[in-house]
Design a protein around this motif. Structure first.
Motif, PDB file in Angstrom:
ATOM      1  N   PHE A  82       2.510   5.045  -3.037  1.00  6.99           N
ATOM      2  CA  PHE A  82       2.578   6.486  -2.822  1.00  6.99           C
ATOM      3  C   PHE A  82       3.509   7.225  -3.776  1.00  6.99           C
ATOM      4  CE2 PHE A  82       0.277   7.599   1.173  1.00  6.99           C
ATOM      5  CZ  PHE A  82      -0.388   6.408   1.255  1.00  6.99           C
ATOM      6  N   GLY A 125       7.814  -2.452  -2.327  1.00  8.84           N
ATOM      7  CA  GLY A 125       7.247  -2.123  -1.014  1.00  8.84           C
ATOM      8  C   GLY A 125       6.756  -3.363  -0.306  1.00  8.84           C
ATOM      9  N   TRP A 180       0.845  -1.207   0.000  1.00  6.58           N
ATOM     10  CA  TRP A 180       0.000   0.000   0.000  1.00  6.58           C
ATOM     11  C   TRP A 180       0.874   1.248   0.000  1.00  6.58           C
ATOM     12  CZ3 TRP A 180      -1.406   3.669   3.965  1.00  6.58           C
ATOM     13  CH2 TRP A 180      -2.568   4.378   3.690  1.00  6.58           C
ATOM     14  N   LEU A 181       1.886   1.231   0.861  1.00  6.83           N
ATOM     15  CA  LEU A 181       2.771   2.396   0.911  1.00  6.83           C
ATOM     16  C   LEU A 181       3.554   2.548  -0.393  1.00  6.83           C
ATOM     17  CD1 LEU A 181       4.204   2.233   4.510  1.00  6.83           C
ATOM     18  CD2 LEU A 181       2.620   3.882   3.593  1.00  6.83           C
TER      19      LEU A 181
END
Lengths: 1085, 219
Positions: B171, B191, B167-168
């Motif tokens: 970004f 990630g 999820w990160l």
């Protein structure tokens, strides 16, 4: 009488007020917080976005500004000195780049690269000269181009300009050239295309947006430049090089690339083989900082270079280092080329260029002629401007006026003198003209071209404290010890005192203030009052019930652990994304991503805490709604609208109106789809009301739902049919089409207005069936109420009786004769009224949008309802009340994200502001959604609250209230029953429970409103901070400032509609009270 | 007893981490032009396969959940087949979720799917090894107070870390840095891998610190 022992009379509530729905204070409190936010926004905006009124006037050749002079053919106002000019603009050509210092041992990469300027300036000092060219902030390219073509000081927003395009509306050099029959040829930066659409005789535009691209524009210009110059079909040739600027952004000035780029610029020295009647100007539009950025007002950014050269001697004296304000280029160039000076110019002529050959006195006389024209033009502009706008102080204008008239008078006297005037007198006159023009420019600059840091920072501080106030108020109102007297009326008094103080200061002449400052003083004072009273109350209570503390440290940690962290984290991410231009640009992807994350986190958190594990039908429903939300979020990507900064992206074809569609089959299909959306809205509303029993009500709004909604749908559909048909199909029916184009929208809006009025007049949509065969076994007959207090006690009894009859009917259908009063749809009165309002707005908005956006509306409605239901099921699943608050926060947050979601349809760009008004209405719809949700949610939250509350009542020993938890539990235990009926029954009780404890209802409403404001306010605060911190950023006027503006406008509109929505709830509440009174009177008879 | 369990867990995790490191280093010796960013898809395949194999082998060797009753061969085969089906379904599910999060629907399907396979390897495969193909047990383990051994805790932490890492990883994608690792799905898969590795490291430490508080009900 056991029945009279109703909850309201119990001393549980600490409120000072009797047990009554507090309608006005809630609304007033929210209005007050809105006022605080609005004044903060206003204060910040007044410091950040300086406004200037654009004048539409244009100068013309026949203006009698220079009447004493005889002007030869081909010139205006003054005899021209050159017939042609080449203007080479090298973006971000700092003065240091252009200077050449042969004594430097180790020059920086950017030094000593433009050798030809140096050679010319040194070799032919009377033919060419290098100036410091002072740009005015904001030093962004577009503002600078505007500046040195109009001669004015453009601010970020030039009021009066057309937002749909960037085109310059003011009088400018390019327009004047074209008007006077001169040919302007342009090559380079395509920003000019947007600024001067169609104004050029010939043009070669090259894309400018990609900052990483150093060469496209420059190579393109150099490819065309020489042959164009040799071709001779031009009078003014403008070439705008971008490479130096882009190189600065990419590598910074101190980089070998910059040396290469500047050396490439040095190639243009071939142009110096000019004809005698041609003037060559090389100018930078602004400088750059040490990191290669620009936009602000530091010395490094405003110091650009200007080089002037011609084949005839220009300058009388040997060079001395001179600083020239950028706007001075405009009158100079205009008068040298013999065209009128643009109307809004406030620049001053560069007198060196107007000196003539011969003795000094003649030279000064020629300069004075130019000054005279210039001063008259500036005075005319100032006069017109002061009539159009009031932002220049009157006393300053008066001083300028007197200086002007004195100078001009003296000039006239000198010219009228018979003999030849003396040189000192002439020079003094020249000095006076200079002073006048300089002061005029200074006055304008002071009011237009500067940030007000104090206002910006104080606006930001006010915004922060408003957010804090909302937070504290929401915490206090949760504790039910909310005293409106202490926390609303006293701050009002403080605010009034503050405003009065500021006003008195103004009147007594100590400090000047305007309305905005007055508002912000009032806001500040009332905030201080709030915090002071809050703190005093907090200190007074702190030794008492520590568990009830509004900001107790104990509760906070638990809350943090329970579920605030994800919600808060998403909000923080959202706020953090405002600080990066890439994220703002990619908002249409970022927002769905965050929305998806927040709902998933919500459901996962629910699962983690246990309630989802049972595998009951409710969990499946919850998951189903989650799926709907996620799908609609993804599908809304179909309606994506692109920003111009992302050239690779292509806007969705669904956004275009149907009339642009070529293929008839596709057109028919989409039209049918749109009609289906309309029909489903009308039909869905009807179904909902039938399901909850509101449809049988004889009241006017229900009639409107029955008959008015289909009519509305028909009207909108008809309007779409007319607008989407092609012209030649309907050629025969032209008159009818014209009639339809006018009458359909009018009809729809009139119908909508009628519906709204009906809703406001009679919002109670309840169907009562009165059967007289009351069963005495049901309990004591209801006594006729004699006082207001007694009436309040009777209402719940009555309702409970209705419930009991309903229940008994359900339990055993045979006992029909026991029913006394049957009220259908009582449980959903509040929701019904809000829903009707929402649907009405939906129709009106669809009318305003292009046809196929109605599909987007459908998605939006679906998503909103799925979120509501998800929330409802989540509350039903988690029986513990502790987590409900954080869940609510999460949901409101999700909604706020949803609100921003409409950016997908309307990205925050000024060029997309054409449908801006629609955008506002769109926002309004969202806010109504939110209020609706808030109301809905508060009913649910309330159910859990009252649940706990009743258990305490049992402990007190009130036997009657034993019924309540039982009624609450019953539908849940019957898992086998059809879902609809269960939710129906729950719903029916839910909203009536709100009436059981009005003070809790009002507290819940207040709390939700405040939380909504916090979420929106935090985002706004992030925008404001981004605008303050990044005011030097390359993208500030392109990305951050528009983002801030849209966010601020959105905040204002959604808050107004929040107030309207809560007001509607209060109106319904009033009406329901009246209705109960009526029913009771009828019963007792 | 618990300390030995924690040691076993730690050694298993360290082996997993080593396998990941090897997948990034070793293939460049055998394959031409191999690089983590350049031939990302190859790396995704290799990494998923290696981590999967290592996990299965480790599970067979360490056998953290010894079942008392012996099952027939047919039962074992059925279990295996069901596990395969579950794994495939989880890949599809992850793919769907990734697309819903905003990944392109039609372009770069292969990349998205391989990324989903990687995520499944990091999460579902562990579940399958440890808990068997039984959704109800999975749901129980992934809830508050649902862990019944340190292995369950380990599973919770590593799965969460890999998903959060993925999820990160999304970004940096919109940023305009023009780096090769910003291309879909490289940042996300990196990630996820980093999250997985940190989860593997963090889980034994966390269990060690909280070993006094962790009391497990017997099954």
């Amino acid at each position: 009488n056991a029945r009279s022992a109703h909850a309201c009379s119990k001393p549980l509530s600490v409120s000072f007020f009797p047990c009554r729905m507090q309608r006005a204070p809630v609304l007033l409190f929210l209005a007050w917080t809105c006022f605080l936010f609005f004044s903060a926004i206003g204060l910040f905006t007044s410091g950040f976005l300086l406004m200037r009124v654009e004048l539409a006037n244009h100068s013309s050749c026949s203006d009698a500004l220079a009447s004493p002079f005889r002007v030869d053919f081909g010139s205006c106002w003054l005899p021209r000195r050159f017939s042609r000019a080449i203007l080479l603009i090298i973006d971000a050509l700092k003065f240091e780049f252009a200077r050449f210092d042969p004594s430097l041992r180790e020059p920086h990469p950017y030094e000593n690269k433009l050798g030809f300027l140096h050679e010319l300036a040194i070799g032919q000092p009377r033919y060419g000269r290098l100036f410091r060219f002072r740009a005015d902030p904001p030093t962004t390219t577009m503002q600078r181009i505007k500046g040195f073509t109009t001669g004015s000081l453009p601010t970020f927003i030039d009021a009066g300009s057309n937002f749909a395009s960037y085109a310059i509306q003011e009088d400018n050099l390019v327009w004047q050239m074209a008007q006077n029959g001169k040919r302007v040829v342009f090559m380079g930066d395509d920003t000019w295309d947007g600024l001067f659409p169609g104004a050029f005789f010939r043009s070669y535009f090259f894309p400018s947006f990609n900052v990483k691209d150093l060469h496209t524009v420059d190579d393109g210009i150099l490819q065309h430049l020489y042959q164009t110059v040799d071709g001779g079909e031009w009078d003014l040739l403008i070439a705008h090089f971008l490479g130096v600027d882009h190189c600065g952004h990419k590598h910074g000035p101190d980089h070998p690339e910059m040396a290469k780029k500047l050396s490439q610029m040095d190639e243009v020295h071939c142009l110096t083989t000019l004809a005698n009647d041609t003037l060559l100007l090389v100018a930078g539009d602004h400088g750059m900082t040490g990191t290669g950025d620009h936009g602000g007002d530091t010395e490094e950014e405003v110091n650009a270079a200007l080089f002037v050269y011609s084949k005839v001697p220009l300058f009388p004296a040997p060079p001395e280092p001179q600083t020239v304000p950028q706007v001075n280029l405009v009158p100079t160039l205009a008068l040298l080329l013999g065209i009128p000076v643009p109307y809004s110019n406030i620049g001053e002529v560069m007198d060196d260029l107007f000196a003539t050959e011969g003795d000094t006195a003649t030279s000064v006389l020629a300069q004075l002629a130019a000054y005279n024209v210039n001063a008259r033009q500036v005075d005319r502009f100032l006069h017109t401007y002061s009539l159009a706008a009031q932002d220049i102080p009157a006393e300053k204008l008066g001083r300028l006026q007197s200086l002007f008239s004195a100078t001009v008078e003296e000039h006239e006297q000198v010219m009228a003198q018979a003999g030849f005037p003396e040189l000192p007198q002439l020079e003094r006159l020249r000095g006076q003209f200079r002073r006048y023009l300089w002061e005029a420019r200074a006055v304008c600059a002071e009011s237009w071209a500067r940030f007000h840091p104090v206002r910006m920072v104080s606006g930001c501080a006010l915004l922060t404290s408003s957010c804090l106030l909302c937070y504290i108020a929401s915490r206090v109102s949760a504790g039910l010890s909310f005293s409106y007297r202490r926390l609303l009326w006293y701050p009002f008094l403080w605010g009034a005192a503050g405003a009065a103080g500021a006003g008195a200061m103004h009147l007594s002449g100590v400090a000047t203030t305007d309305l905005l400052l007055l508002c912000s003083w009032a806001a500040t004072a009332s905030q201080v009052g709030f915090f002071w009273h809050c703190w005093a109350g907090h200190a007074g209570r702190s030794h008492a019930a520590s568990a009830r503390l509004p900001f107790g440290g104990l509760g906070l940690r638990q809350r943090l652990r329970v579920g605030l962290v994800p919600a808060l984290g998403i909000l923080l991410l959202r706020c953090g994304a405002m600080f990066s231009d890439s994220f703002v640009m990619a908002e249409s992807q970022v927002v769905p991503f965050l929305l998806m994350s927040s709902v998933l986190l919500f459901v996962l958190g629910l699962h983690w805490n246990g309630p989802l594990r049972e595998g009951s039908t409710k969990s499946w429903w919850l998951l189903g709604f989650l799926g709907i939300i996620v799908l609609t979020a993804r599908l809304s990507g179909l309606f994506q609208q692109c920003r111009e900064e992302t050239p690779a992206c292509r806007s969705s074809t669904l956004l275009a109106p149907l009339s642009k569609l070529q293929d008839p089959q596709a057109k028919n299909l989409s039209y049918a789809l749109c009609l289906a959306v309309l029909a489903s809205l009308a039909w869905g509303m009807r179904c909902w009301m039938r399901h909850y029993g509101n449809l049988n009500s004889p009241s006017a709004p229900v009639c409107f739902v029955r008959w008015g909604f289909p009519l509305l749908a028909l009207g909108v559909g008809g309007f779409w049919a007319v607008t989407s048909g092609s012209e030649d199909d309907l050629a025969k029916l032209h008159a009818w089409v014209q009639l339809a184009l006018v009458s359909f929208p009018r009809g729809v809006f009139a119908l909508g207005a009628v519906g709204l009025l009906l809703l406001l007049c009679d919002p109670v949509t309840v169907f009562v069936r009165d059967s007289r065969n009351a069963d005495p076994a049901m309990g004591a007959p209801i006594v006729s109420p004699s006082s207001q207090a007694e009436l309040l006690h009777v209402i719940p009894q009555l309702y409970r009786r209705m419930q009991e009859t309903l229940r008994s009917r359900l339990d055993a259908g045979k006992d029909r004769d026991r029913a006394t009063v049957e009220a259908y749809g009582l449980g959903s009165v509040y929701s019904a009224a809000l829903l009707i309002f929402l649907a009405l707005l939906g129709f009106l908005l669809m009318m305003l949008h292009s046809e196929r956006l109605s599909l987007a509306f459908l998605l939006l409605f679906l998503e909103a309802f799925a979120l509501l239901w998800m929330q409802a099921y989540a509350v039903a699943l988690s029986s513990s009340t502790s987590s409900s608050e954080s869940e609510m926060f999460c949901c409101v947050n999700a909604y706020a994200v949803l609100l921003l979601y409409c950016n997908v349809f309307h990205p925050p760009l000024f060029s997309h502001l054409a449908p801006g008004s629609i955008y506002l209405v769109f926002l309004a719809l969202h806010s109504i959604c939110i209020t609706f949700q808030i109301n809905w949610f508060s009913s649910y939250q309330f159910s859990s609250l009252s649940h706990r509350w009743t258990t305490t009542q049992i402990a007190v020993g009130c036997p009657l209230l034993l019924l309540w938890p039982f009624l609450c539990e019953m539908p849940r235990s019957k898992g086998g029953k059809p879902k609809a009926e269960v939710s129906d029954r729950e719903e029916q009780m839910m909203e009536m429970r709100l009436r059981e404890a009005p003070e809790k209802f009002s507290a819940a409403l207040l709390q939700l409103g405040l939380k909504y404001q916090i979420v929106l306010g935090a985002q706004l605060l992030a925008c404001v901070l981004a605008a303050i911190i990044l005011r030097r950023h390359l993208m500030v006027w392109k990305v951050f400032a528009p983002k801030f503006l849209f966010e601020a406008v959105g905040f204002v509109v959604s808050n107004i509609f929040l107030l309207l929505g809560i007001g509607l709830v209060m109106r319904v509440d009033c009406a329901v009270s009246a209705w109960f009174k009526r029913v009771i009177l009828a019963q007792s008879r | 007893m618990k300390d030995t369990e924690i040691k076993r867990l730690l050694s298993a995790n360290v082996i997993c981490i080593f396998s990941i490191i090897i997948t990034t280093v070793l293939p460049s010796l055998f394959l031409k032009n191999f690089s983590l960013l350049g031939t990302h898809l190859t790396w995704l395949c290799i990494c998923s396969a290696t981590v999967g194999t290592v996990n299965v082998v480790l599970h067979i060797i360490l056998n953290p959940n010894p079942s008392s009753r012996r099952s027939s061969l047919a039962h074992k085969v059925a279990r295996f087949l069901r596990s395969c089906v579950y794994f495939f379904m989880s890949c599809i599910l992850f793919h769907g979720i990734i697309v819903l999060y905003g990944a392109p629907l039609i372009e770069s399907v292969l990349e998205t799917f391989l990324f989903a396979v990687l995520l499944s390897t990091f999460t579902t495969l562990h579940c399958l090894c440890l808990l068997g193909p039984n959704i109800h047990v999975w749901l129980r383990v992934f809830s508050k107070n649902g862990a019944m051994s340190i292995w369950d805790n380990n599973l919770q932490i590593t799965s969460m870390c890999s998903v959060v890492g993925a999820w990160l990883g999304a970004f940096p994608i919109p940023l305009d840095w023009d780096r090769p690792w910003q291309v879909w799905p490289i940042s996300c898969s990196l990630g996820a891998t980093l999250g997985y590795v940190s989860g593997l490291l963090f889980a034994p430490l966390w269990i060690y610190w909280n070993r006094k508080k962790l009391t497990y009900k017997s099954r």
